[in-house]
Write a protein that holds these residues in place. Structure first.
Motif, PDB file in Angstrom:
ATOM      1  N   GLY A 296      30.299 -55.408  50.542  1.00 47.67           N
ATOM      2  CA  GLY A 296      30.807 -56.191  51.660  1.00 47.67           C
ATOM      3  C   GLY A 296      31.972 -57.065  51.240  1.00 47.67           C
ATOM      4  O   GLY A 296      32.295 -57.189  50.054  1.00 47.67           O
ATOM      5  N   HIS A 297      32.579 -57.693  52.237  1.00 48.67           N
ATOM      6  CA  HIS A 297      33.761 -58.522  51.989  1.00 48.67           C
ATOM      7  C   HIS A 297      33.725 -59.688  52.976  1.00 48.67           C
ATOM      8  O   HIS A 297      33.502 -59.483  54.172  1.00 48.67           O
ATOM      9  CB  HIS A 297      35.022 -57.674  52.197  1.00 48.67           C
ATOM     10  N   ALA A 298      33.920 -60.897  52.489  1.00 49.44           N
ATOM     11  CA  ALA A 298      33.920 -62.077  53.355  1.00 49.44           C
ATOM     12  C   ALA A 298      35.059 -63.006  52.945  1.00 49.44           C
ATOM     13  O   ALA A 298      35.280 -63.251  51.756  1.00 49.44           O
ATOM     14  CB  ALA A 298      32.589 -62.829  53.247  1.00 49.44           C
ATOM     15  N   ILE A 299      35.790 -63.502  53.946  1.00 49.29           N
ATOM     16  CA  ILE A 299      36.886 -64.440  53.718  1.00 49.29           C
ATOM     17  C   ILE A 299      36.593 -65.707  54.515  1.00 49.29           C
ATOM     18  O   ILE A 299      36.296 -65.644  55.713  1.00 49.29           O
ATOM     19  CB  ILE A 299      38.241 -63.845  54.153  1.00 49.29           C
ATOM     20  N   THR A 300      36.676 -66.847  53.858  1.00 51.26           N
ATOM     21  CA  THR A 300      36.373 -68.123  54.502  1.00 51.26           C
ATOM     22  C   THR A 300      37.597 -69.031  54.447  1.00 51.26           C
ATOM     23  O   THR A 300      38.181 -69.234  53.373  1.00 51.26           O
ATOM     24  CB  THR A 300      35.187 -68.812  53.800  1.00 51.26           C
ATOM     25  N   LEU A 301      37.982 -69.550  55.609  1.00 51.05           N
ATOM     26  CA  LEU A 301      39.080 -70.504  55.698  1.00 51.05           C
ATOM     27  C   LEU A 301      38.476 -71.907  55.638  1.00 51.05           C
ATOM     28  O   LEU A 301      37.796 -72.333  56.568  1.00 51.05           O
ATOM     29  CB  LEU A 301      39.873 -70.283  56.991  1.00 51.05           C
ATOM     30  N   PHE A 302      38.688 -72.576  54.538  1.00 50.68           N
ATOM     31  CA  PHE A 302      38.062 -73.866  54.261  1.00 50.68           C
ATOM     32  C   PHE A 302      39.116 -74.967  54.355  1.00 50.68           C
ATOM     33  O   PHE A 302      40.217 -74.831  53.825  1.00 50.68           O
ATOM     34  CB  PHE A 302      37.442 -73.837  52.856  1.00 50.68           C
ATOM     35  N   THR A 303      38.779 -76.056  55.052  1.00 51.59           N
ATOM     36  CA  THR A 303      39.731 -77.154  55.215  1.00 51.59           C
ATOM     37  C   THR A 303      39.134 -78.466  54.711  1.00 51.59           C
ATOM     38  O   THR A 303      37.942 -78.547  54.394  1.00 51.59           O
ATOM     39  CB  THR A 303      40.124 -77.330  56.690  1.00 51.59           C
TER      40      THR A 303
ATOM     41  N   VAL B   9      35.733 -69.187  42.047  1.00 51.16           N
ATOM     42  CA  VAL B   9      35.814 -70.470  42.743  1.00 51.16           C
ATOM     43  C   VAL B   9      37.260 -70.964  42.659  1.00 51.16           C
ATOM     44  O   VAL B   9      37.740 -71.264  41.561  1.00 51.16           O
ATOM     45  CB  VAL B   9      34.870 -71.517  42.121  1.00 51.16           C
ATOM     46  N   PRO B  10      37.977 -71.049  43.776  1.00 47.14           N
ATOM     47  CA  PRO B  10      39.380 -71.467  43.719  1.00 47.14           C
ATOM     48  C   PRO B  10      39.533 -72.921  43.287  1.00 47.14           C
ATOM     49  O   PRO B  10      38.687 -73.766  43.601  1.00 47.14           O
ATOM     50  CB  PRO B  10      39.874 -71.244  45.158  1.00 47.14           C
ATOM     51  N   GLU B  11      40.610 -73.189  42.580  1.00 43.38           N
ATOM     52  CA  GLU B  11      40.885 -74.551  42.106  1.00 43.38           C
ATOM     53  C   GLU B  11      40.972 -75.533  43.263  1.00 43.38           C
ATOM     54  O   GLU B  11      40.517 -76.680  43.172  1.00 43.38           O
ATOM     55  CB  GLU B  11      42.188 -74.567  41.295  1.00 43.38           C
ATOM     56  N   ALA B  12      41.564 -75.089  44.379  1.00 36.87           N
ATOM     57  CA  ALA B  12      41.730 -75.968  45.540  1.00 36.87           C
ATOM     58  C   ALA B  12      40.386 -76.409  46.104  1.00 36.87           C
ATOM     59  O   ALA B  12      40.257 -77.515  46.643  1.00 36.87           O
ATOM     60  CB  ALA B  12      42.553 -75.264  46.620  1.00 36.87           C
ATOM     61  N   LEU B  13      39.354 -75.556  45.971  1.00 38.72           N
ATOM     62  CA  LEU B  13      38.017 -75.919  46.445  1.00 38.72           C
ATOM     63  C   LEU B  13      37.369 -76.910  45.490  1.00 38.72           C
ATOM     64  O   LEU B  13      36.701 -77.860  45.916  1.00 38.72           O
ATOM     65  CB  LEU B  13      37.152 -74.664  46.593  1.00 38.72           C
ATOM     66  N   LEU B  14      37.561 -76.703  44.210  1.00 39.44           N
ATOM     67  CA  LEU B  14      36.983 -77.597  43.208  1.00 39.44           C
ATOM     68  C   LEU B  14      37.498 -79.029  43.354  1.00 39.44           C
ATOM     69  O   LEU B  14      36.795 -79.985  43.024  1.00 39.44           O
ATOM     70  CB  LEU B  14      37.299 -77.082  41.804  1.00 39.44           C
ATOM     71  N   LYS B  15      38.714 -79.184  43.870  1.00 41.66           N
ATOM     72  CA  LYS B  15      39.291 -80.515  44.037  1.00 41.66           C
ATOM     73  C   LYS B  15      38.530 -81.366  45.048  1.00 41.66           C
ATOM     74  O   LYS B  15      38.606 -82.589  45.022  1.00 41.66           O
ATOM     75  CB  LYS B  15      40.761 -80.395  44.459  1.00 41.66           C
ATOM     76  N   PHE B  16      37.776 -80.694  45.944  1.00 38.82           N
ATOM     77  CA  PHE B  16      36.974 -81.442  46.917  1.00 38.82           C
ATOM     78  C   PHE B  16      35.714 -82.007  46.279  1.00 38.82           C
ATOM     79  O   PHE B  16      35.020 -82.829  46.873  1.00 38.82           O
ATOM     80  CB  PHE B  16      36.591 -80.557  48.109  1.00 38.82           C
TER      81      PHE B  16
ATOM     82  N   SER C  98      31.565 -78.648  50.237  1.00 37.54           N
ATOM     83  CA  SER C  98      32.216 -77.989  49.104  1.00 37.54           C
ATOM     84  C   SER C  98      31.250 -77.765  47.938  1.00 37.54           C
ATOM     85  O   SER C  98      31.247 -76.702  47.316  1.00 37.54           O
ATOM     86  CB  SER C  98      33.432 -78.795  48.643  1.00 37.54           C
ATOM     87  N   GLY C  99      30.430 -78.761  47.621  1.00 33.73           N
ATOM     88  CA  GLY C  99      29.514 -78.630  46.492  1.00 33.73           C
ATOM     89  C   GLY C  99      28.522 -77.497  46.679  1.00 33.73           C
ATOM     90  O   GLY C  99      28.298 -76.687  45.769  1.00 33.73           O
ATOM     91  N   ALA C 100      27.922 -77.433  47.870  1.00 34.31           N
ATOM     92  CA  ALA C 100      26.949 -76.366  48.151  1.00 34.31           C
ATOM     93  C   ALA C 100      27.620 -74.994  48.141  1.00 34.31           C
ATOM     94  O   ALA C 100      27.050 -74.017  47.635  1.00 34.31           O
ATOM     95  CB  ALA C 100      26.286 -76.620  49.504  1.00 34.31           C
ATOM     96  N   LEU C 101      28.845 -74.907  48.683  1.00 34.48           N
ATOM     97  CA  LEU C 101      29.564 -73.634  48.687  1.00 34.48           C
ATOM     98  C   LEU C 101      29.910 -73.204  47.266  1.00 34.48           C
ATOM     99  O   LEU C 101      29.768 -72.024  46.923  1.00 34.48           O
ATOM    100  CB  LEU C 101      30.832 -73.759  49.537  1.00 34.48           C
ATOM    101  N   ILE C 102      30.326 -74.145  46.431  1.00 39.86           N
ATOM    102  CA  ILE C 102      30.639 -73.825  45.042  1.00 39.86           C
ATOM    103  C   ILE C 102      29.408 -73.257  44.334  1.00 39.86           C
ATOM    104  O   ILE C 102      29.490 -72.281  43.582  1.00 39.86           O
ATOM    105  CB  ILE C 102      31.161 -75.087  44.314  1.00 39.86           C
ATOM    106  N   ASN C 103      28.240 -73.847  44.608  1.00 33.36           N
ATOM    107  CA  ASN C 103      27.004 -73.348  43.990  1.00 33.36           C
ATOM    108  C   ASN C 103      26.697 -71.925  44.423  1.00 33.36           C
ATOM    109  O   ASN C 103      26.253 -71.097  43.614  1.00 33.36           O
ATOM    110  CB  ASN C 103      25.834 -74.264  44.348  1.00 33.36           C
TER     111      ASN C 103
END
Length: 499
Positions: free
Chosen positions: A432-439, A460-467, A446-451
C-alpha cells in the motif's frame, strides 16, 4: 501435504487414531471448573499427518504469530495452511473459497482454535481477512447444530457486532456469500433506516450482523430474542469502546447463554479497557496476535509505504491536485485513491474542487443520507469513481478492493484514526501507499505520528521532527483536554487554615 482431520470426540475410530499419535500431538487440557470448555469443545484440535515442521515454523516466524493459551500452555495447534485442511463438510459451504489461493495469516492461525469451539481474541492489522476468520467457523457451527436438532431455531444463533453501519454491511455481504448457498439467513441491523424491514429479517435470521445501538433498541422492544446465541463476535472491539458502546455491549450480551456460547473478539490494539471487557464475558480465551507482541499503541501495516509531507495549511488543496495528477496518469489512470478530510464541510469543498478539475470523484460523509453513501461506495468499488473523498466515517473497517493510495488532506484527531485511515490500502497481503499532508496546526500529533512511522520502519522527515517527538496524553472522553488523570488510591491531603 495430507488432508487435516478434525476428530469428533464421539468417533471411536478417530479416538484410537488420536491415541496412537499422542507422542506427536498435545491434546487440549480441560479444567474441572471450566464448564464451558467442556461443553462447547465438540471437536479435538486439528491434526495434520505429514505436515512439514519447517513449513509450520516458517509460518509462525514470517508472520510474527504469537499464541497465548492458558489451557494449552506453550503448545500451539498446527496452522491451517491450505483450504483442503479445513474440517470436513458435506455441503457447499467452502465452495466460494475457490476464488482465493490460500488462507491469510489470521485465518491460518485462528481456524484450528475456532473450529474446536475455543473463545478467542484476535489481534491483527486491518485488511487481514478477519471476517472470514470468524465467519466460516460460525457457519459450520450453525450447520452442525441444525443437523443435530433437524430443524433451525426461530431465534438467532450467532451475533456479530461492529462499530459502524458500513462495516456491518461489509461483514454481512461477505458472510452471505457463504451462507446463502447452504440456506443460512443473515440479517444486517443498523441505525439510520426504518426498523420494520429489519424486524422482518430478524424473524428468519440465524446470524445477526449489527451495530450496538440499533440492536439494543430492537432487543429492548422485543423484536429479537438473543437467548439462544451460541456464537458471538465483537469486531473492531477497540473502536466500539472508543465510541462509548461498552454498556450497550454488556446489555446486549446479558441474555445470551454463558456455558454454551463461543465468544470471539477481534481488535487492532490491546489497551487495558479492551482487556477488561474481554475478561468479563470470555472463558479462558486464546489470544492470537499477528505481527508481534500485543500492544496498547496503534501500529500501521508494515507493507504500507508512508510518506509525510509538511506543508502550509493554504497549500494543501493545490498539493492534493498535484498528487492526484501524478498518481492517476498513463496505466495508473484508473487507480483508486481514497482522500481523507477531517470535517464534513472540508470534504464537500474538496469534492467540489476535484469535480471541477475533471476527476471522477465521489464523496462519503455524515451529511449524506444512507442511500447516497451507498451509491458513492458502490461507484468507487466499481470504478465509476476513481477518487473517494471521505471523512473518518469511512476510515474504519471498510474493505474497498484495490485502493492504491490513501491521501490525508487533514490529519485526524487521533493517531489511531490515522492508522485506520491508511489501513484502507495494503489490504489482503498487497502493498500500500499513503501520503499525509501535515501542517503546524497538527503539531500536537507529531510525537505519536513519529512513533507510528518508526515502528513501521518508515522514513521520518526532518520537518516533522522539528515539531517535537513528545506524545500528548489522550483526552478523556467526558472531560476533554481538561481531564486530569489522578491516583485515586492516594490519600487526600488535609488543608489547615489559621484561625
Amino acid at each position: 501435504m495430507a488432508k487435516r482431520e478434525f476428530q469428533d470426540r464421539d468417533s471411536s475410530e478417530l479416538r484410537a487414531k488420536k491415541k496412537s499419535k499422542s507422542d506427536k500431538h498435545t491434546k487440549t487440557k480441560t479444567h474441572g471448573s471450566d464448564l464451558k470448555a467442556q461443553e462447547t469443545r465438540n471437536t479435538e484440535p486439528a491434526m495434520l499427518d505429514d505436515v512439514s515442521q519447517a513449513d509450520i515454523e516458517r509460518f509462525f516466524t514470517e508472520n510474527s504469530v504469537q499464541i497465548k493459551d492458558t489451557l494449552q500452555g506453550d503448545t500451539n495447534p498446527d496452522p491451517i495452511l491450505e483450504f483442503s485442511h479445513l474440517p470436513s463438510c458435506d455441503s457447499g459451504l467452502y465452495q466460494p473459497l475457490d476464488s482465493f489461493t490460500s488462507p491469510t495469516a489470521i485465518q491460518s492461525a485462528t481456524w484450528p482454535l475456532l473450529f474446536t469451539g475455543r473463545d478467542l481474541i484476535g489481534i491483527a492489522e486491518t485488511g487481514s481477512g478477519k471476517t472470514l476468520a470468524f465467519g466460516l467457523p460460525c457457519l459450520k457451527k450453525i450447520q452442525d447444530s441444525t443437523k443435530k436438532r433437524k430443524e433451525r431455531s426461530s431465534q438467532p444463533m450467532a451475533v456479530m457486532i461492529s462499530p459502524t453501519r458500513e462495516l456491518a454491511m461489509q461483514i454481512h455481504d461477505q458472510i452471505s456469500k457463504f451462507a446463502e448457498p447452504v440456506g443460512i439467513k443473515v440479517a444486517c441491523i443498523f441505525g439510520g433506516v426504518k426498523k420494520d424491514e429489519q424486524r422482518r429479517a430478524l424473524q428468519t435470521a440465524a446470524i445477526v450482523v449489527a451495530t450496538p445501538g440499533r440492536l439494543k433498541d430492537l432487543q429492548n422492544d422485543g423484536s429479537v430474542d438473543l437467548g439462544k446465541v451460541k456464537y458471538l463476535v465483537l469486531d473492531e472491539a477497540d473502536r466500539m469502546l472508543d465510541k462509548g458502546f461498552e454498556q450497550d455491549i454488556k446489555d446486549i450480551i446479558r441474555p445470551m447463554p454463558v456455558s454454551k456460547r463461543q465468544t470471539v473478539m477481534f481488535t487492532a490494539t490491546w489497551p487495558p479497557v479492551v482487556r477488561d471487557l474481554a475478561s468479563t464475558f470470555m472463558t479462558t480465551p486464546v489470544t492470537v496476535t499477528i505481527g508481534g507482541e500485543p500492544s496498547a499503541d496503534p501500529r500501521a501495516n508494515t507493507r504500507i509505504k508512508q510518506i509525510v509531507e509538511v506543508v502550509k495549511p493554504h497549500e494543501k488543496e493545490q498539493r492534493l491536485v498535484q498528487l492526484l495528477n501524478q498518481h492517476q496518469k498513463g496505466e495508473s489512470k484508473s487507480d483508486k485513491i481514497l482522500v481523507f478530510c477531517l470535517y464534513k464541510k472540508e470534504a464537500v469543498r474538496v469534492e467540489r474542487l476535484l469535480w471541477n478539475k475533471g476527476f471522477k470523484v465521489a464523496g462519503i460523509h455524515g451529511d449524506l443520507g444512507q442511500q447516497e453513501r451507498f451509491r458513492s461506495l458502490e461507484a468507487f468499488k466499481k470504478g465509476d469513481a476513481t477518487v473517494l473523498v471521505a471523512t473518518d466515517v469511512a476510515a474504519r473497517g471498510l474493505d474497498i478492493p484495490s485502493v492504491k493510495l490513501v491521501i490525508n488532506v487533514t490529519f485526524p484527531l487521533t493517531v489511531e484514526d490515522y492508522v485506520h485511515r491508511i489501513g484502507r490500502t495494503g489490504r489482503a497481503g498487497a502493498d500500500g501507499h499513503a501520503i499525509t499532508l501535515f501542517t503546524e496546526v497538527d503539531k500536537a500529533q507529531s510525537g505519536a505520528l513519529i512513533n507510528v512511522l518508526k515502528a513501521a520502519k518508515q522514513e521520518v522527515p526532518e520537518a516533522l521532527l522539528k515539531f517535537g517527538g513528545t506524545v500528548k496524553k489522550k483526552q478523556h472522553g467526558a472531560y476533554g483536554a481538561f481531564f486530569k488523570d489522578v491516583d485515586s488510591d492516594k490519600t487526600a491531603t488535609k488543608i489547615l487554615f489559621d484561625d
